[in-house]
Motif scaffolding. Structure first.
Motif: not given
Length: 506
Positions: A141, A287, A289, A291, A301, A303
């Motif tokens: 992040l 996690d 993400k 993009t 992005m 996430y």
């Protein structure tokens, strides 16, 4: 801490002598003043700032000298020293007085001088090793704009330790560059024993000192050269070792020591169950993400960080819990160069009940109920914090706010949003603005009778003085309104100089 600093010195001295032929060092000096109303500095002055500001009033000077690692070289080394000193206002915490038979208020303030960073590091090919005290924020992040990483954020003060891993993403063999991997391993020991003992109430419950921290991470990423790529992986942290002391009306009633031997360090890599419980307190996040690179060079992005405290959270049995965010980044200068919108929800926690029939021999209830995750709390350890500030998301109220000397997270059943934007309003003037709103219901084990709420906001402007290279002036104004952080207002002003000099030249 001494062991970590000793290792730092070895790394520093053992560096290849020819690299000393030219040694550029970045130097920074700053003077900061903040003042305001309320018991604490406003939320956005405190959060994601490595614990620099906590008091409503302070005057501090900061000086650092950092030689960064050259990641373009096969072998490189670096080091850093960063010192903070000044005046900090005090804040009162409850402490039980045996003589008076009741709790009294004791004033406490941060140390007048402290070492914020002191480390050495080496890099060889794609690997790095760092030893000492170094500020390290989120691996996924944006620390400037996000509300904060759920597992390892830029919120608390750094701790002494040793960290090793890949300095970036590396191609996985036989994937032709389409899949990359990044990983990291850290062992450290928080240096906040004195802070905990000074602010614990000694009336009831417990305080745990001497703990160790383990952190590990593995991320996989698809080809970043493509206009669309994905990063996915897991972060995991653990508290282990340490001594827990229970008190009742100022009198110690029992003491328990967690084991700390070689196998305990090994168990942090692959946790295993001991005689009754798992070794250490484990927590982390899944996690993800995605993009997208747009035609004008900007990126968008999306996430998700999904927290876990045990197997139920790892199996995503905690519903919608997590940090859900969108970030926009634009290269160059403009009115908007970055923006973040995040929704945070930690109200499910895998349900309100936890039941393990193995904990109750002879019970006729054989079903399992894996819930009551109680994020960032544990039966043996204090809250997942260092110097009272959450090592994960500051969105859940850190123990430093507990003026009754309770060393755990009071409000971890929380829901809200966070918005941030930054950009340039003139050639030498940048800005940043942040706001958030949250509601909290206490915790699963100690719920509040009625929900509480908070609204926090901050505006910040930075001016790069054109007539003096490296000189800048930054001003911030922040406010809190509600029942969680209190009604705080504060302003800060920082004058800083950034430069570089070379110790040796060819």
């Amino acid at each position: 801490m001494l062991r970590a600093l000793f290792i730092s010195a070895i790394i520093f001295v053992a560096s290849v002598p020819r690299l000393w032929a030219e040694l550029p060092v970045a130097v920074t000096g700053s003077l900061s003043i903040n003042a305001g109303s309320g018991e604490f500095a406003p939320f956005y002055l405190m959060s994601n700032n490595f614990g620099v500001f906590t008091q409503p009033y302070s005057v501090l000077a900061r000086a650092s000298a950092i030689k960064p690692v050259d990641f373009g070289s096969r072998f490189s080394f670096g080091f850093g020293a960063d010192v903070i000193g000044g005046y900090f206002s005090s804040r009162k915490y409850e402490r039980y007085s045996v003589d008076k038979g009741e709790a009294v208020m004791i004033a406490r303030r941060p140390s007048a001088v402290r070492i914020q960073q002191l480390y050495g590091e080496v890099k060889y090919r794609s690997l790095f090793l760092t030893a000492g005290v170094k500020e390290v924020g989120s691996a996924m992040l944006n620390d400037r704009l996000s509300s904060g990483d759920l597992t390892w954020s830029a919120n608390s003060r750094p701790m002494p330790g040793v960290r090793a891993g890949f300095h970036g993403f590396e191609d996985i063999p036989f994937t032709n560059g389409w899949v990359q991997v990044n990983g990291e391993l850290f062992y450290g020991r928080p240096a906040d024993n004195h802070w905990l003992e000074d602010r614990y109430n000694y009336e009831n419950y417990y305080v745990t000192t001497g703990r160790w921290i383990n952190y590990k991470r593995i991320y996989f990423r698809t080809n970043p050269q493509q206009p669309f790529h994905v990063t996915v992986g897991m972060q995991a942290a653990a508290q282990f070792g340490g001594t827990q002391r229970n008190y009742n009306d100022g009198v110690p009633v029992d003491e328990s020591k967690a084991s700390l031997d070689f196998m305990d360090f090994v168990d942090m890599l692959i946790p295993r169950q001991g005689d009754d419980f798992w070794t250490g307190n484990h927590l982390g996040s899944w996690d993800l993400k995605a993009t997208v690179r747009l035609k004008d060079g900007s990126t968008l992005m999306a996430y998700l960080q999904s927290p876990w405290e045990d197997g139920s959270g790892i199996g995503k049995m905690n519903g919608f819990d997590g940090l859900w965010g969108v970030e926009y980044r634009r290269p160059g200068r403009g009115i908007v160069t970055g923006a973040v919108v995040e929704y945070l929800d930690f109200t499910n926690q895998s349900g309100p009940l936890h039941w393990d029939p193995d904990d109750f021999p002879g019970t006729t209830i054989t079903d399992w109920a894996t819930g009551a995750d109680d994020y960032y709390n544990h039966y043996f350890y204090n809250g997942y914090a260092c110097y009272g500030l959450s090592q994960g998301s500051p969105f859940m109220t850190s123990p430093i706010y507990n003026r009754d000397g309770y060393m755990r997270f009071v409000d971890n059943k929380v829901r809200g949003f966070h918005v941030a934007v930054e950009g340039c309003v003139a050639r030498d003037v940048d800005y940043r603005a942040m706001l958030s709103y949250r509601q909290a219901w206490g915790s699963g084990y100690i719920p509040r009778v009625a929900k509480v709420h908070d609204f926090s906001a901050m505006v910040e402007a930075s001016w790069l003085v054109p007539t003096v290279k490296g000189l800048s002036l930054k001003g911030s104004a922040a406010v809190d309104r509600g029942d969680i952080f209190g009604n705080n207002f504060g302003v800060s002003l920082t004058l800083s100089y950034n430069g570089e000099f070379t110790l040796w030249k060819r």
